[in-house]
Design an enzyme around this catalytic site. Sequence first.
Site, PDB file in Angstrom:
ATOM      1  N   ASP A 305     -47.541 -41.849  30.803  1.00  0.00           N
ATOM      2  CA  ASP A 305     -47.518 -42.279  32.201  1.00  0.00           C
ATOM      3  C   ASP A 305     -47.857 -41.088  33.096  1.00  0.00           C
ATOM      4  OD1 ASP A 305     -47.145 -43.784  34.465  1.00  0.00           O
ATOM      5  OD2 ASP A 305     -44.980 -43.469  34.517  1.00  0.00           O
ATOM      6  N   GLU A 308     -45.303 -38.610  34.430  1.00  0.00           N
ATOM      7  CA  GLU A 308     -44.762 -37.575  33.558  1.00  0.00           C
ATOM      8  C   GLU A 308     -45.550 -36.274  33.640  1.00  0.00           C
ATOM      9  OE1 GLU A 308     -41.916 -37.859  31.565  1.00  0.00           O
ATOM     10  OE2 GLU A 308     -41.723 -39.594  32.879  1.00  0.00           O
ATOM     11  N   ASP A 340     -42.370 -44.658  29.661  1.00  0.00           N
ATOM     12  CA  ASP A 340     -43.064 -43.411  29.983  1.00  0.00           C
ATOM     13  C   ASP A 340     -44.100 -43.036  28.928  1.00  0.00           C
ATOM     14  OD1 ASP A 340     -41.557 -42.912  32.343  1.00  0.00           O
ATOM     15  OD2 ASP A 340     -39.871 -42.300  31.087  1.00  0.00           O
ATOM     16  N   GLU A 367     -38.789 -44.472  26.778  1.00  0.00           N
ATOM     17  CA  GLU A 367     -38.346 -44.219  28.147  1.00  0.00           C
ATOM     18  C   GLU A 367     -37.672 -42.852  28.148  1.00  0.00           C
ATOM     19  OE1 GLU A 367     -37.497 -44.786  32.233  1.00  0.00           O
ATOM     20  OE2 GLU A 367     -38.758 -45.986  30.899  1.00  0.00           O
ATOM     21  N   ARG A 368     -38.221 -41.895  28.897  1.00  0.00           N
ATOM     22  CA  ARG A 368     -37.706 -40.520  28.913  1.00  0.00           C
ATOM     23  C   ARG A 368     -36.827 -40.302  30.135  1.00  0.00           C
ATOM     24  NH1 ARG A 368     -40.549 -35.935  31.404  1.00  0.00           N
ATOM     25  NH2 ARG A 368     -39.540 -33.979  30.790  1.00  0.00           N
TER      26      ARG A 368
END
Length: 583
Positions: A305, A308, A340, A367-368
Amino acid sequence: MPKPPREFPNPLFKRWLEEWRDQAGERGRFRLQRTYERALSSLLKYPLPLHSGREARILQYFGEHICRQLDEQLEKHRHAQEDLVAPTTSGSGQEDGPPSNRDVLASDVPFLPAPFSTKPDQLQGQQLKKTKSVSHRRARGYFPAQRSGACAVLVALYQDSTNPHTRGYLTKSELQRAAQPLCDKSFFLAGPGSKITAWSAVSTLIRKELVLKTNIPARYSLTESGLTLAKELSSLGKLPLSQDNDLSHPATGTEEPLVDSEGDDGRVSGQDTSPAERSGEPRPEVFKPQFTFHPGHFDVVLCVDFIETTGGPTSRKRDLVNELERNGVPFSIRKLHVGDFLWVARERNSAGQLLTAQELVLDYVVERKRMPDLCGSIIDGRFHEQKFRLRQCGISHIIYLVEDSGSVQHLSLPEKTLQQAITNTQVVDGFFVKRTCDIRESAAYLTIMTRQLTKLYGDKTLLSCTKEELERERPLQPRNDSCVLLTFAEFNEGAVKNKPQTVNEVFARQLMQISGISGEKAAAILEQYKTPASLLAAYATCRTAQEKEQLLSGIKCGKLQRNLGPALSKTLAQLYCTPGPLL
């Protein structure tokens, strides 16, 4: 009083540019289509009338070719007017010879001032010119070329209308799949150097009032004039499938079973009918992938993404990208509407070079969260909302990557609260939680995952599908030699955060606002009661208040299939059955 809208001074030029733009799109000449689109945009900003194509040369994006084309079209238009109406200017005091371009514009569009006096007989002649010109244009009609996007859409909608089980409309994904075998261009992917697909023809059909678009999500159906044209197109004969059709794999040439365009039931050509079909009983739909990736003809690419790579201090903006490049990970930075990081299988050609072509989303998404991000999402409510959207995105393996970088002592929430939220994510929501120390360790984990997924999917045949088909096929997975995956366009479009929501989705969000109702419990309730109306109808059948309070207590939730319980069931009954305000 508000001022009346300003009338456009160059309606003929506008109409011709729109027609040329649409024709270029239907013929697949997307660069030319873009050229006309930019010229049209420039023309719409110009407030003065233009008397010729040569005068338009002062405008941006009006080159010699477009200006000459406008002059030629203007000359044809003038001759058409003269052929329809006999000359009436002799003896009127006007000079002999053809009228100016401005005269032609004035005769076709009544609100433009004519450069001569408007006597009654002249007004009558101008009105006659206008009426016959319009009827002449209508007589020519609109007839799309065979195997163009517009033709394919019209024929696909007509074939659906002849189906006795039709709903009277097709959704976008259904219409794309039905029209693709009838078109030489792709409805899903743009050609090299272009951003336009065959789907762009739909806007032309809507503007010409041949196709009707209603509802949200969109439903497409034929108007009366569209049905007439579609019948004529369909009567030209069975449309042959193109040799470069998307149903055959571009690298191997292996063809998928072709659909008989005369059939209305989605049956593969030559397939015998079953007894259930002959008796008229409903049959389960046959899954037919729009395209297929065979082993050795695709690469696994990590999608990152763009947030990021752009957020945070300038010194950290490219840390992740630099680590991935150092580890030799093939990645692509793009806008992801959910998650992400995720992985796609991207088609490649026989030379092994990556193409901007079909992409299928693998069944893993990450997902971070850094600890400050986690704290902020819990405070503003995004924490539960993001997890709900992850569960609904169509991907089974959800990874929650928690970066423990920095200190948690100065955050707004205590460390115990954050640790409890992480534990609930793993135990209650069923996500796989991976903890890392810093961004370098996170990049190392993504590198390992990319290599593992390359091995896992490398020897499989990948079949494309829509989200509805994935939900229907998912009980059949995993398969040993193949798997069914969403296209990237289907996945990302379905995950748009602010898209119009269905009643079912709003009901789910409403349930999750109640203390004690997790996404897992809300999903279990939705399996039995899709909408608030169905739940209220169930409450209406209960004879006593106690029966209402116990209605939902036996619903099974989660992997352990535990009961929802009497406490939550009573809370829901009070919420939906109390006529006045809750005390």
